[in-house]
Design an enzyme around this catalytic site. Structure first.
Site, PDB file in Angstrom:
ATOM      1  N   ASP A   1       0.172   5.459  -1.170  1.00 59.13           N
ATOM      2  CA  ASP A   1      -0.857   6.404  -1.606  1.00 59.13           C
ATOM      3  C   ASP A   1      -0.329   7.495  -2.527  1.00 59.13           C
ATOM      4  O   ASP A   1      -0.913   8.577  -2.602  1.00 59.13           O
ATOM      5  CB  ASP A   1      -1.511   7.053  -0.381  1.00 59.13           C
ATOM      6  CG  ASP A   1      -2.590   6.190   0.225  1.00 59.13           C
ATOM      7  OD1 ASP A   1      -3.579   5.911  -0.458  1.00 59.13           O
ATOM      8  OD2 ASP A   1      -2.451   5.784   1.394  1.00 59.13           O
TER       9      ASP A   1
ATOM     10  N   HIS B   1       0.825  -1.206   0.000  1.00 57.26           N
ATOM     11  CA  HIS B   1       0.000   0.000   0.000  1.00 57.26           C
ATOM     12  C   HIS B   1       0.860   1.257   0.000  1.00 57.26           C
ATOM     13  O   HIS B   1       1.607   1.512   0.944  1.00 57.26           O
ATOM     14  CB  HIS B   1      -0.913   0.012   1.230  1.00 57.26           C
ATOM     15  CG  HIS B   1      -2.060   0.971   1.125  1.00 57.26           C
ATOM     16  ND1 HIS B   1      -3.271   0.624   0.569  1.00 57.26           N
ATOM     17  CD2 HIS B   1      -2.177   2.268   1.472  1.00 57.26           C
ATOM     18  CE1 HIS B   1      -4.094   1.668   0.608  1.00 57.26           C
ATOM     19  NE2 HIS B   1      -3.445   2.675   1.146  1.00 57.26           N
TER      20      HIS B   1
ATOM     21  N   GLU C   1      -9.013   1.385  -2.888  1.00 56.09           N
ATOM     22  CA  GLU C   1      -9.206   1.493  -1.443  1.00 56.09           C
ATOM     23  C   GLU C   1     -10.612   2.010  -1.157  1.00 56.09           C
ATOM     24  O   GLU C   1     -10.849   3.199  -1.021  1.00 56.09           O
ATOM     25  CB  GLU C   1      -8.151   2.416  -0.821  1.00 56.09           C
ATOM     26  CG  GLU C   1      -8.163   2.384   0.691  1.00 56.09           C
ATOM     27  CD  GLU C   1      -7.006   3.147   1.317  1.00 56.09           C
ATOM     28  OE1 GLU C   1      -6.729   2.907   2.500  1.00 56.09           O
ATOM     29  OE2 GLU C   1      -6.401   3.987   0.624  1.00 56.09           O
TER      30      GLU C   1
ATOM     31  N   HIS D   1      -9.261  -1.882   6.976  1.00 50.19           N
ATOM     32  CA  HIS D   1     -10.331  -0.877   7.142  1.00 50.19           C
ATOM     33  C   HIS D   1     -11.695  -1.462   7.490  1.00 50.19           C
ATOM     34  O   HIS D   1     -12.583  -0.707   7.873  1.00 50.19           O
ATOM     35  CB  HIS D   1     -10.473   0.004   5.895  1.00 50.19           C
ATOM     36  CG  HIS D   1      -9.448   1.085   5.786  1.00 50.19           C
ATOM     37  ND1 HIS D   1      -9.468   2.215   6.575  1.00 50.19           N
ATOM     38  CD2 HIS D   1      -8.354   1.199   4.992  1.00 50.19           C
ATOM     39  CE1 HIS D   1      -8.437   2.991   6.257  1.00 50.19           C
ATOM     40  NE2 HIS D   1      -7.736   2.388   5.308  1.00 50.19           N
TER      41      HIS D   1
ATOM     42  N   ASP E   1       2.125   2.144   3.714  1.00 53.79           N
ATOM     43  CA  ASP E   1       1.194   3.285   3.701  1.00 53.79           C
ATOM     44  C   ASP E   1       1.926   4.608   3.509  1.00 53.79           C
ATOM     45  O   ASP E   1       1.446   5.660   3.937  1.00 53.79           O
ATOM     46  CB  ASP E   1       0.341   3.322   4.971  1.00 53.79           C
ATOM     47  CG  ASP E   1      -0.983   4.064   4.767  1.00 53.79           C
ATOM     48  OD1 ASP E   1      -1.314   4.392   3.617  1.00 53.79           O
ATOM     49  OD2 ASP E   1      -1.671   4.336   5.767  1.00 53.79           O
TER      50      ASP E   1
ATOM     51  N   HIS F   1     -13.577   1.724   3.109  1.00 54.16           N
ATOM     52  CA  HIS F   1     -12.555   2.583   3.711  1.00 54.16           C
ATOM     53  C   HIS F   1     -13.081   2.883   5.109  1.00 54.16           C
ATOM     54  O   HIS F   1     -13.410   1.960   5.850  1.00 54.16           O
ATOM     55  CB  HIS F   1     -12.295   3.835   2.862  1.00 54.16           C
ATOM     56  CG  HIS F   1     -11.102   4.612   3.326  1.00 54.16           C
ATOM     57  ND1 HIS F   1     -11.196   5.892   3.827  1.00 54.16           N
ATOM     58  CD2 HIS F   1      -9.792   4.265   3.426  1.00 54.16           C
ATOM     59  CE1 HIS F   1      -9.994   6.309   4.190  1.00 54.16           C
ATOM     60  NE2 HIS F   1      -9.122   5.342   3.961  1.00 54.16           N
TER      61      HIS F   1
ATOM     62  N   HIS G   1      -2.673  -3.075   4.646  1.00 54.01           N
ATOM     63  CA  HIS G   1      -1.936  -2.221   5.589  1.00 54.01           C
ATOM     64  C   HIS G   1      -2.656  -2.233   6.947  1.00 54.01           C
ATOM     65  O   HIS G   1      -3.353  -1.295   7.300  1.00 54.01           O
ATOM     66  CB  HIS G   1      -1.744  -0.804   5.056  1.00 54.01           C
ATOM     67  CG  HIS G   1      -2.992  -0.056   4.669  1.00 54.01           C
ATOM     68  ND1 HIS G   1      -3.958  -0.568   3.842  1.00 54.01           N
ATOM     69  CD2 HIS G   1      -3.417   1.195   5.000  1.00 54.01           C
ATOM     70  CE1 HIS G   1      -4.922   0.320   3.689  1.00 54.01           C
ATOM     71  NE2 HIS G   1      -4.626   1.395   4.385  1.00 54.01           N
TER      72      HIS G   1
END
Length: 396
Positions: A37, A35, A140, A208, A337, A167, A229
């Site tokens: 972003d 993961h 995500e 999540h 992350d 999420h 993650h």
């Protein structure tokens, strides 16, 4: 005991240096991170504003990720998260999702000598042999399918190879970890999403989601699941982490928990600090309403008087070892992350620092074989097994 690997980050152990040198001979991918972003970081950058060409990865970027640091970090493959906020209820999730996939694909295509779009486990291995970083796309948040299995299939065709079922917002078909529980897990439509992801070969990501949603997805899925993650709740008791009961089910399922570098997920002290700030923020919001400047000023003053503790690399290693203890060495990976976090772990400040984590684990007695599993072999196995399940289901 510690030595510097050529072209690698300092503080790598001899064992990690040896591991790094064997990679070209074995053809095994180096670190596979679950993961990152960066596509959202590009979208939100104050200068680039979503312009992939303006956010030049050949230079040192203002975020956590660029090409030079990826190489120093021994990254062999990376899932680029195409995150869409679930809180933006009237924004058109599908439109933003398509824009994020476009950013990710444009970014990958911009650096053909360094990055390559990967759609399968075999692609990852092939890309590594070609000296390129296998670049995968991970969605995500299941809100982006807008209750449509057709949209899910379209996203798969565009390259998405995992989807996080939620999420932070509970959906009409799945409960999220950080929102109210409305369904006690998955609804029948949620079950159908999982089944269709199995049929496609799209990995089911349970980062999540609520514990009940984790359990329901494990009940339905015929393929191994991932947590792209998430850390262990047994060490840091936050809803985003994975309970021991689920860790044990991941073993039976054949899945993988990819430990992040999120400070509040890996450090009990940071978790407690984060909890202490919530009533302060609530009081300031009640006092100042929509005056964000006043709220920011006072919360910064409070933080200055109450410094935040630092999460450490050692605590990340503790999390990895805990997942190994409960789920087994075949079921743990890394999902940093980066570029999705504002505070960083001390010693793991950007994508160049993965070797320092491997050095710490080697110091703790991890074998070369176990380090290889953590670095990427576990994920490659999970991905290949999901592909095998898809082939079987598509024959029916």
């Amino acid at each position: 005991m510690f030595a510097v690997c050529p072209s690698a980050t300092a503080y790598s152990s001899d064992k990690v240096c040896s591991y790094r040198r064997t990679l070209p001979r074995t053809g095994k991918a180096s670190t596979e991170d679950g993961h990152n972003d960066l596509p959202w970081r590009i979208r939100e950058d104050s200068i680039a504003r979503g312009n992939v060409d303006a956010y030049d990865l050949r230079k040192h970027t203002p975020g956590h990720t660029d090409l030079e640091r990826l190489r120093k970090g021994m990254v062999g493959a990376q899932f680029w998260s195409v995150y869409v906020p679930g809180e933006w209820r009237d924004s058109g999730y599908a439109r933003i999702q398509l824009e994020q996939i476009d950013i990710a694909r444009h970014m990958i295509a911009k650096y053909p000598d360094q990055l390559a779009l990967a759609l399968s486990a075999d692609d990852i291995r092939h890309d590594f042999k070609q000296g390129k970083i296998g670049s995968l796309i991970g969605m995500e948040g299941g809100h982006a399918i807008e209750h449509s299995l057709g949209a899910l299939r379209a996203y798969y065709d565009l390259g998405a190879r995992y989807m996080t079922l939620t999420h932070n917002v509970t959906l009409d078909w799945a409960d999220a970890a950080l929102d109210s529980a409305r369904h006690n897990g998955l609804t029948p439509f949620g079950d159908s999403v999982v089944r269709e992801m199995n049929r496609l070969g799209m990995l089911i990501d349970l980062a999540h989601v609520s514990a009940a949603t984790m359990s329901d997805a494990l009940n339905v899925s015929q393929a191994p699941v991932i947590f792209s993650h998430s850390a262990a709740r047994g060490l840091v008791d936050v809803p985003r982490n994975v309970p021991d009961s689920i860790l044990r089910r991941v073993t039976a399922n054949g899945g993988i928990v990819m430990v992040p570098f999120v400070t509040g997920f890996v450090s009990p002290a940071v978790m407690l600090y984060d909890q202490s700030t919530r009533p302060v923020m609530k009081d300031l919001q009640a006092k100042y309403g929509n005056d964000t400047a006043a709220i920011t000023r006072e919360i910064n003053q409070w933080r200055a008087a109450h410094p935040e503790p630092r999460a450490t690399l050692s605590q990340v290693a503790d999390q990895i070892e805990y997942v190994r203890k409960v789920a087994g060495v075949d079921h743990v990976g890394i999902g940093g992350d980066f570029d999705g976090i504002t505070e960083v772990v001390q010693g793991l400040e950007d994508v160049s620092t993965y070797p320092a984590l491997f050095a710490e684990l080697a110091r703790r007695g991890w074998s070369d074989s176990d380090l290889s599993k953590l670095a990427g072999e576990n994920f490659l196995r999970v991905f290949a097994q999901a592909e095998a399940v898809a082939k079987r289901l598509q024959k029916k």
